[in-house]
Write a protein that holds these residues in place. Structure first.
Motif, PDB file in Angstrom:
ATOM      1  N   ILE A 150      78.289  47.012 -63.007  1.00  0.00           N
ATOM      2  CA  ILE A 150      79.358  46.000 -62.901  1.00  0.00           C
ATOM      3  C   ILE A 150      79.640  45.384 -64.274  1.00  0.00           C
ATOM      4  N   ARG A 151      78.586  44.928 -64.937  1.00  0.00           N
ATOM      5  CA  ARG A 151      78.798  44.314 -66.265  1.00  0.00           C
ATOM      6  C   ARG A 151      79.251  45.358 -67.283  1.00  0.00           C
ATOM      7  N   GLY A 152      78.726  46.573 -67.215  1.00  0.00           N
ATOM      8  CA  GLY A 152      79.106  47.647 -68.137  1.00  0.00           C
ATOM      9  C   GLY A 152      80.569  48.019 -67.999  1.00  0.00           C
ATOM     10  N   GLN A 167      80.956  39.938 -72.674  1.00  0.00           N
ATOM     11  CA  GLN A 167      80.134  38.913 -73.325  1.00  0.00           C
ATOM     12  C   GLN A 167      79.080  38.345 -72.376  1.00  0.00           C
ATOM     13  N   THR A 168      77.886  38.062 -72.921  1.00  0.00           N
ATOM     14  CA  THR A 168      76.784  37.506 -72.126  1.00  0.00           C
ATOM     15  C   THR A 168      77.206  36.224 -71.429  1.00  0.00           C
ATOM     16  N   GLY A 169      77.970  35.388 -72.133  1.00  0.00           N
ATOM     17  CA  GLY A 169      78.410  34.117 -71.574  1.00  0.00           C
ATOM     18  C   GLY A 169      79.558  34.237 -70.577  1.00  0.00           C
ATOM     19  N   ARG A 170      79.992  35.466 -70.313  1.00  0.00           N
ATOM     20  CA  ARG A 170      81.055  35.732 -69.315  1.00  0.00           C
ATOM     21  C   ARG A 170      80.706  37.059 -68.627  1.00  0.00           C
ATOM     22  N   ASN A 171      79.500  37.083 -68.027  1.00  0.00           N
ATOM     23  CA  ASN A 171      79.026  38.378 -67.506  1.00  0.00           C
ATOM     24  C   ASN A 171      79.220  38.547 -65.995  1.00  0.00           C
ATOM     25  N   VAL A 172      80.148  37.847 -65.441  1.00  0.00           N
ATOM     26  CA  VAL A 172      80.792  37.986 -64.120  1.00  0.00           C
ATOM     27  C   VAL A 172      79.934  37.912 -62.852  1.00  0.00           C
ATOM     28  N   THR A 176      75.957  25.073 -72.057  1.00  0.00           N
ATOM     29  CA  THR A 176      77.189  25.871 -71.923  1.00  0.00           C
ATOM     30  C   THR A 176      77.123  26.767 -70.683  1.00  0.00           C
ATOM     31  N   LEU A 177      75.919  27.217 -70.334  1.00  0.00           N
ATOM     32  CA  LEU A 177      75.751  28.010 -69.100  1.00  0.00           C
ATOM     33  C   LEU A 177      76.116  27.170 -67.867  1.00  0.00           C
ATOM     34  N   ILE A 178      75.687  25.922 -67.846  1.00  0.00           N
ATOM     35  CA  ILE A 178      75.994  25.034 -66.707  1.00  0.00           C
ATOM     36  C   ILE A 178      77.500  24.736 -66.658  1.00  0.00           C
ATOM     37  N   ALA A 191      70.063  45.868 -56.819  1.00  0.00           N
ATOM     38  CA  ALA A 191      71.223  45.056 -57.203  1.00  0.00           C
ATOM     39  C   ALA A 191      71.217  44.792 -58.711  1.00  0.00           C
ATOM     40  N   ARG A 192      70.040  44.561 -59.284  1.00  0.00           N
ATOM     41  CA  ARG A 192      69.951  44.349 -60.741  1.00  0.00           C
ATOM     42  C   ARG A 192      70.451  45.589 -61.484  1.00  0.00           C
ATOM     43  N   LYS A 193      70.130  46.783 -60.938  1.00  0.00           N
ATOM     44  CA  LYS A 193      70.616  48.024 -61.564  1.00  0.00           C
ATOM     45  C   LYS A 193      72.125  48.153 -61.427  1.00  0.00           C
ATOM     46  N   HIS A 248      69.483  25.906 -59.970  1.00  0.00           N
ATOM     47  CA  HIS A 248      69.507  27.383 -59.902  1.00  0.00           C
ATOM     48  C   HIS A 248      68.926  27.991 -61.178  1.00  0.00           C
ATOM     49  N   TYR A 249      69.329  27.453 -62.334  1.00  0.00           N
ATOM     50  CA  TYR A 249      68.907  28.006 -63.622  1.00  0.00           C
ATOM     51  C   TYR A 249      67.782  27.201 -64.258  1.00  0.00           C
ATOM     52  N   LYS A 250      66.954  26.529 -63.449  1.00  0.00           N
ATOM     53  CA  LYS A 250      65.951  25.607 -64.006  1.00  0.00           C
ATOM     54  C   LYS A 250      64.972  26.276 -64.977  1.00  0.00           C
ATOM     55  N   ASP A 251      64.690  27.579 -64.785  1.00  0.00           N
ATOM     56  CA  ASP A 251      63.769  28.279 -65.694  1.00  0.00           C
ATOM     57  C   ASP A 251      64.339  28.380 -67.114  1.00  0.00           C
ATOM     58  N   LEU A 252      65.642  28.165 -67.266  1.00  0.00           N
ATOM     59  CA  LEU A 252      66.294  28.308 -68.578  1.00  0.00           C
ATOM     60  C   LEU A 252      66.625  26.954 -69.211  1.00  0.00           C
ATOM     61  N   LYS A 253      66.096  25.860 -68.630  1.00  0.00           N
ATOM     62  CA  LYS A 253      66.558  24.520 -69.041  1.00  0.00           C
ATOM     63  C   LYS A 253      66.268  24.181 -70.497  1.00  0.00           C
ATOM     64  N   PRO A 261      68.792  26.996 -75.746  1.00  0.00           N
ATOM     65  CA  PRO A 261      69.927  26.341 -76.427  1.00  0.00           C
ATOM     66  C   PRO A 261      71.254  26.524 -75.692  1.00  0.00           C
ATOM     67  N   PHE A 262      71.393  27.627 -74.968  1.00  0.00           N
ATOM     68  CA  PHE A 262      72.661  27.898 -74.269  1.00  0.00           C
ATOM     69  C   PHE A 262      72.732  27.247 -72.886  1.00  0.00           C
ATOM     70  N   PHE A 263      71.695  26.502 -72.478  1.00  0.00           N
ATOM     71  CA  PHE A 263      71.684  25.934 -71.119  1.00  0.00           C
ATOM     72  C   PHE A 263      72.906  25.061 -70.805  1.00  0.00           C
ATOM     73  N   ALA A 299      72.694  45.293 -67.553  1.00  0.00           N
ATOM     74  CA  ALA A 299      72.016  44.408 -68.506  1.00  0.00           C
ATOM     75  C   ALA A 299      72.765  43.081 -68.679  1.00  0.00           C
ATOM     76  N   THR A 300      71.990  42.044 -69.033  1.00  0.00           N
ATOM     77  CA  THR A 300      72.533  40.688 -69.208  1.00  0.00           C
ATOM     78  C   THR A 300      73.701  40.680 -70.197  1.00  0.00           C
ATOM     79  N   ASN A 301      73.542  41.396 -71.315  1.00  0.00           N
ATOM     80  CA  ASN A 301      74.623  41.506 -72.309  1.00  0.00           C
ATOM     81  C   ASN A 301      75.518  42.685 -71.917  1.00  0.00           C
ATOM     82  N   ILE A 323      79.262  35.929 -57.611  1.00  0.00           N
ATOM     83  CA  ILE A 323      80.343  36.224 -58.543  1.00  0.00           C
ATOM     84  C   ILE A 323      80.663  34.925 -59.272  1.00  0.00           C
ATOM     85  N   LYS A 324      80.544  34.937 -60.580  1.00  0.00           N
ATOM     86  CA  LYS A 324      80.704  33.741 -61.403  1.00  0.00           C
ATOM     87  C   LYS A 324      82.194  33.399 -61.552  1.00  0.00           C
ATOM     88  N   PRO A 325      82.503  32.201 -62.076  1.00  0.00           N
ATOM     89  CA  PRO A 325      83.912  31.767 -62.122  1.00  0.00           C
ATOM     90  C   PRO A 325      84.852  32.729 -62.841  1.00  0.00           C
TER      91      PRO A 325
HETATM   92  P1  DAT Z   1      70.475  37.641 -65.940  1.00  0.00           P
HETATM   93  O1  DAT Z   1      71.749  36.931 -65.483  1.00  0.00           O
HETATM   94  O2  DAT Z   1      70.769  39.052 -66.399  1.00  0.00           O
HETATM   95  O3  DAT Z   1      69.358  37.561 -64.919  1.00  0.00           O
HETATM   96  P2  DAT Z   1      69.031  35.587 -67.440  1.00  0.00           P
HETATM   97  O4  DAT Z   1      68.421  35.189 -66.136  1.00  0.00           O
HETATM   98  O5  DAT Z   1      68.127  35.869 -68.582  1.00  0.00           O
HETATM   99  O6  DAT Z   1      69.965  36.896 -67.255  1.00  0.00           O
HETATM  100  O7  DAT Z   1      70.071  34.475 -67.915  1.00  0.00           O
HETATM  101  C1  DAT Z   1      70.911  33.853 -66.961  1.00  0.00           C
HETATM  102  C2  DAT Z   1      72.301  33.721 -67.559  1.00  0.00           C
HETATM  103  O8  DAT Z   1      72.248  32.896 -68.709  1.00  0.00           O
HETATM  104  C3  DAT Z   1      72.904  35.051 -68.045  1.00  0.00           C
HETATM  105  O9  DAT Z   1      73.506  35.794 -67.009  1.00  0.00           O
HETATM  106  C4  DAT Z   1      73.898  34.560 -69.054  1.00  0.00           C
HETATM  107  C5  DAT Z   1      73.180  33.364 -69.676  1.00  0.00           C
HETATM  108  N1  DAT Z   1      72.451  33.766 -70.889  1.00  0.00           N
HETATM  109  C6  DAT Z   1      71.269  34.420 -70.947  1.00  0.00           C
HETATM  110  N2  DAT Z   1      70.894  34.654 -72.217  1.00  0.00           N
HETATM  111  C7  DAT Z   1      71.881  34.121 -72.979  1.00  0.00           C
HETATM  112  C8  DAT Z   1      72.102  34.021 -74.381  1.00  0.00           C
HETATM  113  N3  DAT Z   1      71.220  34.522 -75.263  1.00  0.00           N
HETATM  114  N4  DAT Z   1      73.228  33.418 -74.791  1.00  0.00           N
HETATM  115  C9  DAT Z   1      74.125  32.890 -73.918  1.00  0.00           C
HETATM  116  N5  DAT Z   1      73.978  32.956 -72.587  1.00  0.00           N
HETATM  117  C10 DAT Z   1      72.870  33.548 -72.126  1.00  0.00           C
END
Ligand code: DAT
Ligand code: MG
Length: 151
Positions: free
Chosen positions: A103-105, A110-115, A62-64, A86-88, A50-55, A58-60, A92-94, A10-12
């Motif tokens: 849960i998200r629905g 917002q994607t940037g506050r998806n709980v 702000t995500l951190i 659990a993913r179901k 944790h989020y190294k695959d997303l490093k 552009p949103f990395f 969806a991410t958005n 559960i995110k902040p």
């Molecule tokens: P998920 O959390 O559904 O597995 P993800 O692994 O693709 O999604 O991304 C991890 C988190 O990063 C996601 O929950 C919210 C953020 N994120 C993903 N895509 C984003 C975007 N396009 N803009 C802003 N934040 C994003």
């Protein structure tokens, strides 16, 4: 399907908005087994790992900032097919595209506050649980519900 583990967090925003009980309840009611649970303020280093695959995204940064902006609830859930299920349950991410009933629905916009976070594969479930929990923080136990959930 195999018995596997998923790291659910559960995110902040979920903690601040008072959604901890609601979110845990959905996994409990589904019938998964809770193996680990803690409220935790994570470091930037841990969030980045944790989020190294997303490093390179552009949103990395702000995500951190978001993930480290307050305490999170770390959970390890076990069950047959728990990772995909659990993913179901999470949706969806958005959150605007997440189905009602997820849960998200139901709880976010917002994607940037998806709980909530959920592992995307059994291997990542293992990796993330090892990253967020220390030795001895997980419990081995049997639920009295198991015979009523699995025939
Ligand atoms: P998920 O959390 O559904 O597995 P993800 O692994 O693709 O999604 O991304 C991890 C988190 O990063 C996601 O929950 C919210 C953020 N994120 C993903 N895509 C984003 C975007 N396009 N803009 C802003 N934040 C994003
Ligand atoms: Mg993901």
């Amino acid at each position: 399907a195999e018995v596997e583990q998923s790291y659910i967090m559960i995110k902040p925003d979920g903690v601040q908005r008072g959604l901890v009980g609601e979110i845990i309840s959905r996994f409990e009611k589904k019938g998964f087994l809770l193996k680990g649970l803690k409220l935790f303020q994570c470091s930037k280093d841990l969030a980045q790992e944790h989020y190294k695959d997303l490093k390179d995204k552009p949103f990395f940064p702000t995500l951190i900032d978001y993930i480290t902006s307050g305490p999170v609830v770390c959970m390890a859930w076990e069950g047959v097919g728990v990772v995909a299920s659990a993913r179901k349950l999470i949706g969806a991410t958005n959150p605007l595209q997440a189905e009602p009933g997820t849960i998200r629905g139901d709880l976010a916009v917002q994607t940037g506050r998806n709980v909530v976070h959920g592992s995307d594969s059994p291997d990542n479930g293992k990796r993330e649980i090892a990253l967020w929990f220390k030795e001895g923080e997980l419990c081995e136990w049997e639920s009295v519900q198991t015979p009523w959930l699995i025939e």
